[in-house]
Design an enzyme around this catalytic site. Sequence first.
Site, short mmCIF file in Angstrom:
data_model
loop_
_atom_site.label_atom_id
_atom_site.label_comp_id
_atom_site.label_asym_id
_atom_site.label_seq_id
_atom_site.Cartn_x
_atom_site.Cartn_y
_atom_site.Cartn_z
N GLY A 157 4.86 10.45 8.24
CA GLY A 157 4.79 9.36 9.20
C GLY A 157 3.48 8.60 9.21
N HIS A 204 8.88 1.03 -0.83
CA HIS A 204 9.07 1.97 -1.93
C HIS A 204 7.74 2.13 -2.66
CE1 HIS A 204 11.44 4.27 -4.76
NE2 HIS A 204 10.71 3.71 -5.72
C1 GAR Z 1 5.48 6.62 1.44
O1 GAR Z 1 4.65 6.64 0.31
C2 GAR Z 1 6.70 5.75 1.17
O2 GAR Z 1 6.42 4.65 0.36
C3 GAR Z 1 7.60 6.73 0.48
O3 GAR Z 1 7.44 7.93 1.18
C4 GAR Z 1 6.10 8.01 1.67
C5 GAR Z 1 6.16 8.36 3.14
O4 GAR Z 1 4.89 8.67 3.65
N1 GAR Z 1 8.96 6.27 0.49
C6 GAR Z 1 9.83 6.59 -0.47
O5 GAR Z 1 9.57 7.31 -1.41
C7 GAR Z 1 11.22 5.97 -0.29
N2 GAR Z 1 11.96 6.08 -1.50
P1 GAR Z 1 4.67 8.72 5.21
O6 GAR Z 1 5.74 9.58 5.83
O7 GAR Z 1 3.30 9.32 5.39
O8 GAR Z 1 4.73 7.30 5.74
#
Ligand code: GAR
Length: 187
Positions: free
Chosen positions: A12, A103
Amino acid sequence: MKRIAILASGSGSNAENIVQHFKNHPEISVSCIVCNRREAKVFERAKKLQIPSYYFPKTDFYQTDKVLQLIKEEADWIVLAGFLLKIPQNILDVFPNNIINIHPALLPKFGGKGMYGMHVHKAVREMNEPETGITIHMVNENYDEGAVIYQAKTPVSKSDTPEDIAAKIHQLEQKYFPKVIENTILQ
Ligand code: GAR
């Protein structure tokens, strides 16, 4: 006021950054955070930030209208911030042009099933890509194929580990995602 529901599955850090960005914003607010993993760290962040948060198991997304009903009441826009389930059709039908995803790669490269988080950065390393980046895009029924709103790039050096790449991506996400959301909603 345009209200955003953030959907997240993990740490998050993006959700927190978005909430902070829109705190005291005159036209946009974050109304809630929805998550499909009970143990996700995003719940601690939501509590700290005093944003209502809701847990729904995967079956509620795909076999009921519960999530749709909540989001319909709470929000005008949906932002996917590290949300790892495919958006179900009932939600797409009600929010056809109002869902934004981030992404952690330069789509169409390194997208599709199984391509999330560290899997993406490991693949970028294995393919010896000279650069990577982030893609912020609209979500439509062809999940990873919605219109690209914004991309930002960062070079990958030969010595970068997947963890180094993740750190570079994190920086780009923190810098650009909230502002791109703001511009998209206000345009
Ligand atoms: C982020 O890097 C986002 O871009 C990625 O997951 C991470 C979440 O981090 N999303 C994907 O891979 C979607 N395919 P967070 O929970 O710390 O925001």
